[in-house]
Structures are given as C-alpha cells and as structure tokens.
Motif scaffolding. Structure first.
Motif, mmCIF file in Angstrom:
data_model
loop_
_atom_site.group_PDB
_atom_site.id
_atom_site.type_symbol
_atom_site.label_atom_id
_atom_site.label_comp_id
_atom_site.label_asym_id
_atom_site.label_seq_id
_atom_site.Cartn_x
_atom_site.Cartn_y
_atom_site.Cartn_z
ATOM 1 N N UNK A 284 42.172 30.494 47.074
ATOM 2 C CA UNK A 284 43.623 30.335 46.968
ATOM 3 C C UNK A 284 43.990 28.956 46.417
ATOM 4 N N UNK A 285 43.138 27.961 46.734
ATOM 5 C CA UNK A 285 43.392 26.599 46.240
ATOM 6 C C UNK A 285 42.902 26.404 44.814
ATOM 7 N N UNK A 286 42.372 27.462 44.204
ATOM 8 C CA UNK A 286 41.900 27.371 42.814
ATOM 9 C C UNK A 286 40.506 26.804 42.675
ATOM 10 N N UNK A 287 39.806 26.604 43.771
ATOM 11 C CA UNK A 287 38.463 26.019 43.726
ATOM 12 C C UNK A 287 37.427 27.158 43.698
ATOM 13 N N UNK A 288 37.497 27.949 42.619
ATOM 14 C CA UNK A 288 36.677 29.155 42.523
ATOM 15 C C UNK A 288 35.196 28.840 42.386
ATOM 16 N N UNK A 289 34.850 27.764 41.681
ATOM 17 C CA UNK A 289 33.435 27.412 41.532
ATOM 18 C C UNK A 289 32.815 27.075 42.892
ATOM 19 N N UNK A 290 33.566 26.345 43.719
ATOM 20 C CA UNK A 290 33.067 26.010 45.060
ATOM 21 C C UNK A 290 32.904 27.274 45.905
ATOM 22 N N UNK A 291 33.857 28.191 45.759
ATOM 23 C CA UNK A 291 33.774 29.442 46.504
ATOM 24 C C UNK A 291 32.537 30.228 46.091
ATOM 25 N N UNK A 292 32.277 30.263 44.767
ATOM 26 C CA UNK A 292 31.111 30.982 44.261
ATOM 27 C C UNK A 292 29.822 30.332 44.754
ATOM 28 N N UNK A 293 29.761 29.005 44.758
ATOM 29 C CA UNK A 293 28.566 28.294 45.240
ATOM 30 C C UNK A 293 28.344 28.523 46.735
ATOM 31 N N UNK A 294 29.454 28.576 47.485
ATOM 32 C CA UNK A 294 29.342 28.813 48.929
ATOM 33 C C UNK A 294 28.693 30.167 49.195
ATOM 34 N N UNK A 295 29.082 31.158 48.398
ATOM 35 C CA UNK A 295 28.493 32.496 48.563
ATOM 36 C C UNK A 295 26.998 32.448 48.272
#
Length: 863
Positions: free
Chosen positions: A640-651
């Motif tokens: 939601x905060x636009x930090x999609x790369x971080x979200x992908x790395x977390x996964x």
C-alpha cells in the motif's frame, strides 16, 4: 455449600456395604417380606422349574392328582411368572387364587422389575376391579412402574389410593412415592412427601437416599448437597448415598465437596466399593482434575468397564485426547470388553478436535466389534461430519440412525429426548454442510411444542454462519414471539447478533441488544458481550462497541480482540495500538491473533513504520512466531505504501512456503500501483498453488483494464468461463425503517428508480463544479470515456446512496454495505457528495469501513 462429612461407623460395623439394588429402586421391599404361604410337596418341583413347558406339565399333574390346592396354587403362579408365562400366570391366579394379594404382588413385581411397567400398572387396576385390596407391598412396585413410565398422572392416582387406604405412614410406600415423583420430574411433590415423613419420624436411610437422588436427577445439585449434609446429621449414609450425591458434586464442579466425601468414604470403609470408586473417579474427571482421577483409578482394587470409561471420557472431555487414546489402546491390550460408552467417548474426542475422518474410522472399528451405537454415538459422529463438511458420510450416519431406530417414535419420554438430540445434530450437520433445504426439513419435522432451545439455536446458527442471515433473524423473531416462546440462551443470542453483523443491520442489532438488557443476558454472559462488541463494530458504530467493552468488567482475550478488530476495520490504527498496550497492562499476553489484528490495522491506517516495528519484535520480545498471515499483512503494509520491491523480497525471504493469502496481498498492491509485471508473477504463483478464486482473476483483469490491455482482459475472462469461475456481481444494500433495500449495478427494478437516477445525476453535476472528475479507469470496459462515465453512474453504491438521501431524515447517518471493495471512482464521488449533504455516509465494503463527512474519508486514502 455445606461442609460434607460422614459419621464414623460404630464398632460393630465391620463389613463393607454392597450395592444390591439400583439407587432408584432401593425403596422396594425385598422378596422375603412378601410372606409366601407354607410349602407343599410340589413346592420344590415348582421352584426348580425352568421352562414354561415344564410348568404346564406340573400344572397338569396337579390337576390329574387332585393336589391343586390353594397352598400350591401360589407356587404355580410364581413358576409361570418366573418362566415368562405371564398370561398363564394371570390365568392361574384368576382361576385358583383370585383373592391372594401375595400372588398379585408377585405378578406386579415381575412386570415392574422386568421392564414391563405398563403391565404392572394394568395388573394393579385389574386387581382392584376384582375387589382385591392392595397392601403395603403392592404400592412400591406399582409406583416404580409409574416412575419408569414417567407417568406423573398415574402416579398421582396411585398416591390418592395410598392416602385413601391409610398407607401414608408406611415407610416403604412413602419411599416409593418420593422415588416415583423424582423419576417423573416432580421434585416439589417428592419434597412435600419427604417433609411429611420427617414430621412423622418414619424416615430411614432409604428415604434420605431417595431425596438426594431426586434433587440430583432433576437438575438441583445444590439441593442434593444440602440434603446430604442434613442426612449426615441424622443417620449414617451408605454406599448408595455416596453414589447418589457424587454426581451432584460433578454437576456443580464442586471439587472440594467431592474431596470431603472421598475422604469420609475412605474413613468409613466405603471407598473399596466399586460403584463408589467409579463415582469418585467421575467427579474428579468432570471437575477437570484428571491427576486425582488417575490416582483413584490406580488405587481401585476392582475395576470394571465403567471405571475405564470414566477415565477415557474424562480425558476426552478435558482435552487430553492423547491420554484418552492411550487408555483406549490399553483397554484393547487388556482385552477389556469395550462398550458403547467407550467407543462414543473416543469418537466424541476426535470430533471435538475437528478430526472428523478419524472419528468415522473409529466408528467403523466399533461396527466390526459388534457394538451397537446409541444416540450419543450418532450425535458425536454427526458432529465429526459437520466439522469437516463430510456431507456424504453425514447422510450415511443419518441413514444408519434410521435403520437402527435410534430415532424412534415411541412414547417413552427419555427416548423422545434422545430423538430430539439426534434431530438437532442432523440440523447442525446439514447446516454446516450448507444443505439448508435438508436442515430446514428436519427442523420443520419437529413439532413446534417439542422444539427446545438447541433446536432453534442450531437452525439459527446455521443460517447465520453459513447461509442466509436474513433467514436467521426471521427465525430468531419467530422463536421469541411465538405463543409458547422458547427462551434463547447465550448461544442463540450470539447467533442472532452474528446475523445482524453480517448484514450490517444496526437497527436490528440494537433491538437484540435491548432484548439482552431486558432479559439480563449482558451482565451474566461474557460471550454475549463479546458478540455485541463485534456486532456494533461490523455495523459501523464503533463508539457503541467501545461503550459495551467499557461496561464489560470480566473481559477476556476475545473482548480485546473484538474491539481491536473493530477499530482496525474503521481505520483507527492509533486506537488499536492504544488497546494493544492496555491489554498487556491488564495482564494478557498478546498471541498470534492479537499481532494479526495489529498488523492489519497498521496496513489500513498507513502506519508503515509502526507495523514493521511490531512485526520484527513479535518473536524477540513476545515469543510469537510469525505465520503466513502475518507475512501477508506486512506485504500489504509495504504494498500500500508503494514499496513493492521490499514486499517481493520479503516473500522470497519467508521461512515457510508462501500461501495464497500472501500472493493475493501482493496482487492487491499491484492493482493500487498498476504494476502489471509483478501482478502477473503473483497471479502465476496463485495458479501454481491451484488457487481458483474469482477475486484473484478479477484483480488481474482490473489491472489489465487499468493499463488499457483489453486483449489480456478478454483472455482472463475467457479463462474464467472455461474454468467455470463466475465473477460475483457487485451489490450494495442499505438498511431502512421498512427493511433492507438491495441494489445491483445498473439496477432499475426499484419503484423509485426514476427519482434515484435523477437525484444521482443532479449530485454528479453539483460535485463536478466542486472539482470531481469521473475516474473512467474504473469503468472496466473497452468503450469511450463518455460511455464509461455513464457506466460509473450506475454503480450499486451510488444507487444505494441516492436512495438513502431520498428516504433518510435530514442529518441521519446513511449506512451502506457492499459485498465487494468500493471502487475508486465511487470513493471519490461519495467524498465530494459528503460536502453537499447533511448526512454522514458510512460505507462498509469487503475490506473495511469508510466514514465520509464534510468532504473527507476516515480511511485517509489507505483502502
């Protein structure tokens, strides 16, 4: 509770009393008291007679020899009765000795104690018609028969004869009257007779035992303990006394009184009695003190299957299922004959843990062993099927119950109660398997006067949890408004509140709350208070939820979780953090559920740093291991905060394999930020996991539509058609004084449709002047912008809003519920409309609440 203690035995008491009769039959006089006539030369032949044919042969010899005298006729009647020739016995009695009270008593006793209570009563009536007066040995057996039949009226008629014939001071007869009224669920009459016996001073230990048993059997365990305490001051209790009072301790979970009786039984030498030992094991098991139950069990010199069953059932009911299963296997090794109680306890244990398939496996073993299931077995099996949605197996159990006549149509009250329990379990099973036609058919088959609170609750709960919430509320209304209303319990109220919450029916929820207050459910039942918090939260009135929470003194973890969830879906993340801290101050340790609520609230309130802080401190500070759902919330926070790369790395760094909920969270974030490439990756992962949910396909289709990739939109929709996946139609509904009004996209079925569309067009024109620009990107069709604007006008939430403005009084809040997420254009339009109308507009979508007021929304753009 009174302190219970047994007097010490006199020095002459050296032997242990044994249970020679069932406790409920202990009021009956023994056979020697019947005073048989003197023996005859044929007496020994008749006493040794073991077959009806032999009895008839002796009868013939007596007739042939002329030796059939009145003195031998009584022996002949007794022989016929002992050999099962009731008709022959009655015929001989009527022909040879019709005036013999002894013989009549013999036949009445034979039927009363042989499972033929109707026959015993009929014999007494026949005896009186022939002019033979009953005596003090007749009445106890006739009254026993009335008790077996649960025939209070018949018992009262016998009571009248007792009084008229002057037997009201006979201790045997009075004890039988007490026991009869107890069996007929009339403890008031039993107590009145017992009090008269005390005044006359004719009571004995059997009288006290009967009164204690009366209270225990009729749901008055506290009275049973008080009566037992009085008894201990008047006479020395025996083994039957203990067997009667210990179940009362178990009902009250009165472990301290149970310990006192245990200690006293040990002192007076009654502990070694098998029945007493079993009852003590049962008390400790039902009080949840399995360690003490095990000690008693291990110290018992003699055990029977009841002893083992008490332990297996105790472990099962107290959640120690591994111990129950271990003991069950030990019984098999010891070659102890397992009875229906043992099998049922193991099946119930599996069912309670949601292991339905294992429960069915045990039932198959039970069938192979030759044991016949009873109503409790069937109910446990149906519960097991309901827990795993095993409809086919549930239908097989239903058929088995019918074949085995578990559901009978007899007149026996106990049988009717068991039938109703099975029918209730069937309603529950079919409801949880979402087969409401079958569930309601069984519900309708139960006569209105016979439905109990469980019958209503399982039907209401089935609709509320798995079906039509409107139907649940309609049934609840019928339940409390019918001529002979059934009083709901806490579970019924909770189901009704659950239905109101599902519909966001605040007005109905308030009415139920009023009923709760009037009938004092709220103060006594924490579960109801928690459901009220949940209902108000889901109906959009979070302040009312907070008010109920504040008035709930004895809060538990569910209370805190319910209010925290409410604040979370209303976008009040800071209030969730405040409650989280207060919960810890109250001494409750946060668990995985509490952190899930906290992370969800952070996600929907834009509190990125706070959410990440709590996620990283879960394990280190609180010892809570993050699960897939927690990772999904953090992916949502970052996305939601636009930090999609971080979200992908977390996964990629997850210690466990990502579940569908994680990839759906990433896909949702891609929709917000129009990241097509990452969306396709998430969609591919969902496909690999076999996740065929319409929402994920719709999300990807919407992302393609927003990017103008109409060929991909067409491809996705084609895939959905081939796979039989249908997109849920969006609908919105609004609660009014006259009920619920529902709108679908482009809906023109409402009688006020012309006014609704006219008002909506006017509102759109007015807000365009204020700066509203239709977000045609949310019109997910490949048409020109003008037509897209027209399509946006027809969205269901806009139609519901226009209807609400038309029908609501000035200044009243307008509450709208949508089954899907509110679209971006509708969110923008309603925000602008809230500037020009006097109403607060509260919209609940599938994700959260939006409170629109004076041109702003409570979500702050995080939705």
């Amino acid at each position: 509770m009174p302190v219970l203690s047994l007097p010490r035995p006199s020095p002459t008491t050296t032997t242990t009393l044994r249970l020679l009769l069932r406790p409920e039959a202990s009021h009956l006089p023994s056979s020697p008291c019947l005073s048989p006539p003197p023996a005859t030369p044929f007496a020994s032949l008749l006493r040794e007679c073991r077959s009806l044919r032999r009895a008839r042969s002796i009868h013939g010899q007596l007739l042939a020899s002329g030796a059939l005298l009145p003195s031998s006729s009584t022996g002949l009647v007794a022989a016929y009765a002992a050999c099962g020739g009731s008709a022959d016995a009655l015929s001989a009695l009527e022909r040879l000795c019709p005036d013999s009270v002894y013989c009549w008593n013999l036949l009445i006793k034979h039927d009363a104690c042989g499972g033929r209570p109707d026959g015993a009563f009929s014999l007494c009536v026949h005896m009186r018609r022939l002019g033979v007066p009953p005596d003090g040995f007749t009445f106890p057996y006739v009254l026993k028969a009335c008790g077996e039949l649960r025939a209070a009226r018949r018992g009262a008629s016998v009571h009248a004869v007792v009084s008229r014939n002057g037997f009201e001071s006979n201790v045997f007869v009075c004890n039988a009257l007490v026991a009869m009224y107890a069996r007929c669920a009339a403890p008031g009459q039993a107590r009145a007779i017992f009090d008269e016996m005390l005044l006359k001073g004719i009571e004995d230990v059997v009288s006290w035992n009967s009164m204690v048993a009366c209270h225990a059997q009729n749901g008055e365990p506290a009275f049973a303990l008080r009566t037992f305490a009085r008894m201990c001051k008047q006479c020395r209790p025996d083994a039957i006394s203990l067997v009667n009072v210990l179940p009362a301790c178990a009902s009250l979970r009165a472990s301290s009184q149970g310990r006192q009786i245990h200690a006293s039984a040990y002192k007076v030498g009654l502990f070694s009695d098998l029945f007493v030992g079993n009852a003590i094991v049962d008390v400790y098991a039902k009080c949840g003190i399995m360690s003490d139950a095990l000690k008693v069990f291990e110290h018992m010199e003699v055990r029977d299957v009841v002893s083992w069953n008490a332990m297996v059932t105790g472990y099962s009911q107290n959640g120690n299922f591994d111990d129950a299963l271990s003991l069950f296997e030990e019984m098999n090794k010891e070659k102890i004959a397992l009875n229906v109680v043992t099998w049922s306890a193991v099946i119930a244990g599996y069912a309670q843990r949601g292991h339905g398939h294992e429960a069915l496996g045990v039932f198959r073993q039970m069938q192979k062993s030759g044991a016949e299931p009873n109503a409790i077995t069937i109910i446990s099996l149906l519960s097991a099927c309901a827990s795993v949605g095993a409809l086919l197996q549930g239908m097989e159990v239903h058929a088995h119950a019918l074949r085995r006549c578990v559901m009978s149509s007899g007149d026996d009250q106990e049988g009717k109660e068991e039938d109703l329990m099975v029918q209730n379990a069937l309603i529950d099973m079919y409801s949880k398997c979402k087969k409401f036609d079958q569930a309601h058919a069984i519900f309708d088959s139960v006569p209105l006067r016979e439905r109990n609170v469980v019958t209503w609750t399982v039907m209401i709960g089935g609709y509320a949890q798995h079906g039509d919430a409107n139907a649940a509320l309609k049934l609840f209304s019928e339940m409390i408004r019918q001529e002979k209303a059934v009083t709901p319990n806490a579970f019924t109220i909770s189901c009704a509140l659950m239905a109101a919450a599902r519909l966001a029916a605040l007005r109905i929820g308030k009415q139920i709350h009023g009923y709760v207050i009037r009938n004092r459910f709220e103060a006594a039942m924490l579960h109801v208070a928690n459901c009220l918090i949940d209902m108000y939260s889901k109906c959009g009135d979070i302040d009312a939820a907070q008010n109920v929470f504040s008035k709930t003194l004895d809060r538990n973890d569910v209370s805190w979780a319910s209010l925290m969830t409410g604040y979370g879906v209303h976008g009040r993340g800071k209030d969730v953090l405040r409650l989280f801290e207060q919960m810890q101050d109250a001494g409750l340790e946060p668990d995985g559920v509490a952190f899930l609520i906290l992370l969800y609230a952070c996600s929907h309130s834009g509190m990125v740093s706070e959410g990440l802080h709590y996620f990283h401190s879960m394990a280190s500070d609180f010892g809570v291991v993050a699960g897939a759902e927690h990772y999904a919330c953090v992916v949502d926070i970052l996305g939601r905060a636009g930090r999609l790369d971080e979200a992908d790395n977390l996964i990629k760094e997850m210690p466990v394999e990502p579940t569908p909920v994680v990839w759906v969270a990433l896909l949702s974030a891609c929709r917000i930020h129009s990241n097509v490439e990452l969306a396709e990756h998430a969609s591919q992962k969902l496909t690999e996991l076999g996740y065929d949910y319409d929402g994920s396909y719709t999300l990807l289709s919407n992302i393609y539509a927003k990017a103008g990739r109409w060929q991909d939109v067409s491809r996705i929709r084609g895939q959905m058609r081939k796979m039989g996946i249908k997109k849920r139609p969006g609908c919105s509904w609004i609660q009014g004084k006259k009920g619920t009004t529902t709108f679908y996209v482009g809906d023109r079925s409402h009688p006020q449709s012309p006014q609704i569309y006219a008002l909506l067009a006017t509102l759109i024109q007015r807000i365009k002047i204020l700066g509203y620009v239709p977000e045609t990107v949310f019109a997910l069709h490949d048409v020109d912008d003008e037509e897209k604007s027209s399509l946006l006008l027809e969205h269901s939430e806009k139609l519901a809003l226009a209807f609400g403005i038309l029908t609501s009084p000035p200044g009243a809040p307008i509450r709208i519920t949508k089954n899907l997420r509110v679209c971006g254009d509708c969110h923008s339009a309603i925000t602008f409309i809230s500037k020009i109308v006097e109403h607060e507009i509260i919209v609940r979508d599938s994700s959260r609440f939006h409170h629109f007021k004076e041109g702003s929304c409570s979500c702050g753009g995080y939705w």
